[in-house]
Scaffold this active site. Structure first.
Site, mmCIF file in Angstrom:
data_model
loop_
_atom_site.group_PDB
_atom_site.id
_atom_site.type_symbol
_atom_site.label_atom_id
_atom_site.label_comp_id
_atom_site.label_asym_id
_atom_site.label_seq_id
_atom_site.Cartn_x
_atom_site.Cartn_y
_atom_site.Cartn_z
ATOM 1 N N THR A 73 0.849 -1.196 0.000
ATOM 2 C CA THR A 73 0.000 0.000 0.000
ATOM 3 C C THR A 73 0.885 1.246 0.000
ATOM 4 O O THR A 73 0.624 2.207 -0.732
ATOM 5 C CB THR A 73 -0.960 -0.020 1.206
ATOM 6 O OG1 THR A 73 -1.747 -1.215 1.111
ATOM 7 C CG2 THR A 73 -1.888 1.178 1.204
ATOM 8 N N ASN A 161 -5.445 -10.759 -6.878
ATOM 9 C CA ASN A 161 -5.494 -11.359 -5.543
ATOM 10 C C ASN A 161 -6.737 -12.214 -5.313
ATOM 11 O O ASN A 161 -6.716 -13.132 -4.507
ATOM 12 C CB ASN A 161 -5.394 -10.270 -4.467
ATOM 13 C CG ASN A 161 -6.280 -9.091 -4.735
ATOM 14 O OD1 ASN A 161 -6.211 -8.497 -5.821
ATOM 15 N ND2 ASN A 161 -7.114 -8.736 -3.791
ATOM 16 N N GLN A 191 1.038 -10.221 -5.719
ATOM 17 C CA GLN A 191 0.703 -11.649 -5.758
ATOM 18 C C GLN A 191 1.657 -12.434 -6.647
ATOM 19 O O GLN A 191 1.599 -13.660 -6.693
ATOM 20 C CB GLN A 191 -0.750 -11.853 -6.223
ATOM 21 C CG GLN A 191 -1.791 -11.209 -5.321
ATOM 22 C CD GLN A 191 -1.913 -11.887 -3.954
ATOM 23 O OE1 GLN A 191 -1.434 -13.008 -3.744
ATOM 24 N NE2 GLN A 191 -2.547 -11.205 -3.008
ATOM 25 N N SER A 211 4.967 -6.855 -1.408
ATOM 26 C CA SER A 211 4.590 -6.930 -0.001
ATOM 27 C C SER A 211 5.174 -8.207 0.611
ATOM 28 O O SER A 211 5.037 -9.285 0.030
ATOM 29 C CB SER A 211 3.066 -6.957 0.076
ATOM 30 O OG SER A 211 2.660 -7.051 1.405
ATOM 31 N N GLY A 212 5.794 -8.092 1.786
ATOM 32 C CA GLY A 212 6.424 -9.254 2.401
ATOM 33 C C GLY A 212 5.438 -10.303 2.886
ATOM 34 O O GLY A 212 5.654 -11.505 2.718
ATOM 35 N N HIS A 213 4.313 -9.846 3.462
ATOM 36 C CA HIS A 213 3.463 -10.819 4.166
ATOM 37 C C HIS A 213 2.692 -11.744 3.238
ATOM 38 O O HIS A 213 2.068 -12.694 3.686
ATOM 39 C CB HIS A 213 2.522 -10.108 5.150
ATOM 40 C CG HIS A 213 1.395 -9.339 4.551
ATOM 41 N ND1 HIS A 213 0.113 -9.832 4.541
ATOM 42 C CD2 HIS A 213 1.349 -8.126 3.968
ATOM 43 C CE1 HIS A 213 -0.687 -8.924 3.981
ATOM 44 N NE2 HIS A 213 0.042 -7.888 3.628
ATOM 45 N N THR A 249 13.819 5.064 10.358
ATOM 46 C CA THR A 249 14.697 3.929 10.658
ATOM 47 C C THR A 249 14.062 2.650 10.128
ATOM 48 O O THR A 249 12.873 2.411 10.320
ATOM 49 C CB THR A 249 14.947 3.845 12.174
ATOM 50 O OG1 THR A 249 15.504 5.097 12.574
ATOM 51 C CG2 THR A 249 15.902 2.719 12.521
ATOM 52 N N CYS A 338 -10.717 -8.016 2.275
ATOM 53 C CA CYS A 338 -11.213 -6.748 2.815
ATOM 54 C C CYS A 338 -12.729 -6.731 2.879
ATOM 55 O O CYS A 338 -13.311 -6.068 3.715
ATOM 56 C CB CYS A 338 -10.747 -5.588 1.951
ATOM 57 S SG CYS A 338 -9.050 -5.732 1.478
HETATM 58 N N1 PLP Z 1 -2.112 -5.273 -3.973
HETATM 59 C C1 PLP Z 1 -2.558 -6.527 -3.966
HETATM 60 C C2 PLP Z 1 -2.792 -7.242 -5.261
HETATM 61 C C3 PLP Z 1 -2.811 -7.174 -2.767
HETATM 62 O O1 PLP Z 1 -3.263 -8.435 -2.759
HETATM 63 C C4 PLP Z 1 -2.581 -6.474 -1.550
HETATM 64 C C5 PLP Z 1 -2.896 -7.107 -0.246
HETATM 65 O O2 PLP Z 1 -4.027 -7.387 0.064
HETATM 66 C C6 PLP Z 1 -2.102 -5.160 -1.599
HETATM 67 C C7 PLP Z 1 -1.874 -4.595 -2.824
HETATM 68 C C8 PLP Z 1 -1.809 -4.386 -0.335
HETATM 69 O O3 PLP Z 1 -0.644 -4.908 0.251
HETATM 70 P P1 PLP Z 1 -0.146 -4.538 1.736
HETATM 71 O O4 PLP Z 1 -0.957 -5.367 2.658
HETATM 72 O O5 PLP Z 1 1.306 -4.919 1.790
HETATM 73 O O6 PLP Z 1 -0.317 -3.084 1.926
#
Ligand code: PLP
Length: 686
Positions: A73, A161, A191, A211-213, A249, A338
């Site tokens: 994000t 996603n 993704q 995104s790491g997670h 940091t 979401c």
């Molecule tokens: N873009 C896509 C395609 C995603 O699946 C997600 C996560 O749901 C995001 C952006 C947002 O990522 P983050 O949770 O790292 O802000």
């Protein structure tokens, strides 16, 4: 952990153990600030540099920028800000920059929201335009060719996603190239990381957030690639970290963990191969086909990430599927994470032009790259278990279920509901105010138990029951004459009500359903036990009206439950003498233990639906037994509990604490003072 099967990898993933160790090591040992020039700082800096170098190699970032940040994000904000600042500078210079901000119709919400936000803040005044996708979720390249010449920025994700659909990035690049546009191009690669080969510097892509997670690193860490020479404006200014590109940091624990995941990807020795992932998905798909007849997949497997399935089951809502999977401790999501709580149609599937039932009923099942053989095998077993639970509850109409329901059943969607009066002994039923959305459900119940439908009646005149009548087929006599409320022209019974009125009634089992006028164009129905030719007020158990406030006061008593068909406040049912609901109706799991010791006669009532109850896999051995009274059957049971005289303490439980709260509130309102709800539901008690 906790015997749950986590199949929601597109929402987030568990942490790779080696990555968790690296994060722990950073927090415990190498906790230095990488900007410090002393030894402690330098030991942290090595970790930071190695992670970046690995990312640069893995993503083929070449001479481009590669900065760590808090996640995608943030990366999206930085990319959009950078592009629009450049656009604004060109606007100020009077150069032509185009008038559109083009984004794929199936982008993650972060993209259009960021575009709208920065467009407004920077005053660039461009028009946000969604680029359509085809039925398979792929961008419409002809539309892109038409829009690109007038675009200032183009945003298209690498893989979706919700569906896992992999974009045709080469086709998009060619369309952009051919249009001769100067538009900046962002590709959301969240993704794609670890699942698609990326060689960013060889492409025309200007910005790529990660995104790491989503790939077994922790939440709160991500990366942004910016092509060498592409405009760049920092989003965060301050101490000049990340060579001034992103101050603050560094999140060293997150970066160290992400570095370990990137290194594992680079080595190629940690995660299953693509072929294995395809095999796993095929097995899950086979299990779904076997367990859920009629299942339809919303993503074409050959065009989507091997880790994603998106499906819908005719006649079963996404909420119901979510609930049954959750009971079996299989974690999936409805549409995108979401919007999971809303069960609104998925905008991604809507953009693909799928019918409402597939878009609103969609379930996403996705697994992370750490999935293994044993997890898939258990998942397949549990899918079969869920299918069996749904079939036993008559939710899937391919075979009659063992136990027919008896009594009153409430079937609702979003504040509206209909009612089924069922008599198991005679296998007959009456339908009151059926909602069109529940035609398939009602049909499944009726066919599943071979009920004969005696009448389909409405509380307001002129309701269209034709689709239900058609769907019920031989179970309902479509030739029989009815009035504007669906009431059969020929009814055997004439009964006298408490106010002396003579009305028509239909017998069902040992009870009767009587119809009474309820004002202009409206009817109410009374369900009770007749006494000779009378239906005395105290023998009327239920009154069905379009609204809870009733016109049936003279022919019912305080013990009669008022069953609304417009239940905007989700009260389930009401009484004539409702009492205000006291505040002490929540028990947490500790208070529950004490309560049960103090009240050995208390009954635990599980208000989840029968298919959830049947599908339940306990988190721990020795979980406390509860009686199953689904919320849809609560009104029938409430009537019995209330009429029982002594009010046995009731503790309602459900998955998350919402439905049990409704049940406890309903019973309290009806005057049952000793009803409680387990806060947080079974999810926390487990
Ligand atoms: N873009 C896509 C395609 C995603 O699946 C997600 C996560 O749901 C995001 C952006 C947002 O990522 P983050 O949770 O790292 O802000």
């Amino acid at each position: 952990m906790n015997n749950e099967i986590y199949l929601d990898g597109n929402a987030t993933t568990c942490i790779l153990p080696a990555a968790a160790l690296a994060a722990a090591d950073i927090m415990a040992e190498r906790y230095g600030n990488p900007s410090s020039s002393h030894g402690t700082g330098l030991r942290a800096k090595v970790v930071l540099d190695q992670a970046r170098q690995c990312a640069v190699r893995l993503l083929g970032a070449g001479e481009g920028r590669l900065m760590f940040n808090s996640g995608a994000t943030e990366g999206i904000q930085t990319a959009v800000l950078s592009a629009l600042v450049a656009v604004r500078e060109r606007q100020v210079r009077g150069e032509s920059v185009g008038s559109l901000l083009v984004y794929g119709a199936t982008e993650h919400k972060a993209v259009p929201e960021a575009l709208a936000h920065w467009n407004r803040l920077l005053g660039t005044n461009l028009k946000l335009t969604a680029l359509p996708v085809d039925g398979g979720g792929l961008h419409d390249l002809a539309a892109l060719r038409a829009l690109a010449p007038d675009a200032a920025m183009i945003c298209t994700m690498a893989a979706n996603n919700e569906t896992g659909v992999v974009s045709d990035l080469d086709g998009i690049a060619a369309a952009i190239e051919a249009s001769g546009t100067t538009a900046l191009w962002m590709v959301d690669c969240v993704q794609a990381l670890g699942k698609l080969q990326l060689n960013l510097a060889t492409t025309r892509i200007d910005y790529a957030p990660f995104s790491g997670h989503k790939l077994h690193a922790p939440k709160g860490v991500g990366m942004l690639y910016v092509r060498a020479g592409a405009p760049f404006t920092p989003l965060v200014m301050g101490g000049g970290q990340e060579t001034g590109q992103r101050s603050g940091t560094e999140n060293m624990a997150g970066i160290a963990a992400l570095g370990v995941v990137l290194a594992a990807l680079e080595r190629g020795d940690t995660f299953p191969s693509h072929a294995q992932l395809h095999g796993y998905r095929a097995r899950l798909a086979d299990a779904l086909r076997a367990a859920l007849p009629g299942v339809v997949f919303n993503n074409a497997f050959e065009k989507s990430l091997p880790t994603t399935l998106n499906f819908a089951v005719p006649g079963v809502s996404s909420r119901e599927l979510m609930d049954v999977f959750d009971a079996a401790r299989v974690r999936v999501s409805a549409g995108s994470a979401c919007s999971a709580s809303k069960a609104a149609p998925s905008y991604v599937l809507d953009a693909m032009g799928l019918p409402l039932w597939r878009s609103a009923g969609a379930i996403r099942m996705s697994f992370g790259a750490m999935v293994d053989e044993a997890t898939i095998a258990t998942a397949c077993q549990r899918i079969a278990h869920c299918g069996a639970a749904l079939r036993a509850a008559g939710m899937i109409a391919d075979q009659p279920s063992a136990e027919p329901d008896d009594g009153l059943l409430q079937l609702g969607v979003e504040g509206e509901c209909g009612w089924l009066v069922l008599d198991a002994a005679s296998r007959s039923c009456i339908v009151i105010d059926p909602l069109p959305a529940l035609t398939a459900r009602i049909t499944a119940i009726v066919r599943g138990h071979n009920y004969r439908v005696l009448a389909i009646v409405a509380t307001t005149a002129g309701a269209d029951h034709a689709p239900l009548v058609k769907s019920l087929g031989a179970h309902y006599d479509a030739e029989a004459l009815t009035d504007a409320f669906g009431w059969p022209a020929i009814t055997a019974h004439r009964l006298t009500l408490a106010d002396g009125a003579e009305v028509n009634a239909i017998a069902i089992g040992g009870q009767v359903l009587a119809q009474v006028a309820a004002g202009e164009g409206a009817r109410a129905y009374l369900l009770g036990v007749k006494d000779g030719v009378h239906l005395p007020a105290d023998l009327v158990r239920f009154a069905f009206t379009a609204h809870a406030e009733s016109q049936v006061a003279a022919v019912t008593t305080e013990q009669t439950l008022l069953c609304p068909t417009r239940d905007a406040r989700n009260q389930l049912c009401a009484g004539h003498a409702d009492v205000a609901c006291a505040a002490d109706l929540q028990l947490d799991s500790h208070a529950l233990d004490a309560f049960l010791q103090a009240h050995p006669d208390a009954m635990l009532v599980d208000v989840r639906e029968p298919y959830e109850f049947a599908a339940t896999i306990a988190a721990t051995a020795g979980a406390r037994a509860a009686q199953s009274v689904p919320l849809s059957r609560l009104v029938e049971h409430a009537s019995l509990w209330l009429r029982g005289g002594t009010h046995q303490p009731l503790v309602f439980v459900c998955r998350s604490g919402n439905r049990s709260m409704k049940a406890a509130q309903c019973l309290r309102r009806l005057g049952h003072a000793s009803s409680y709800s387990l806060t947080g539901g079974l999810a926390l008690a487990a």
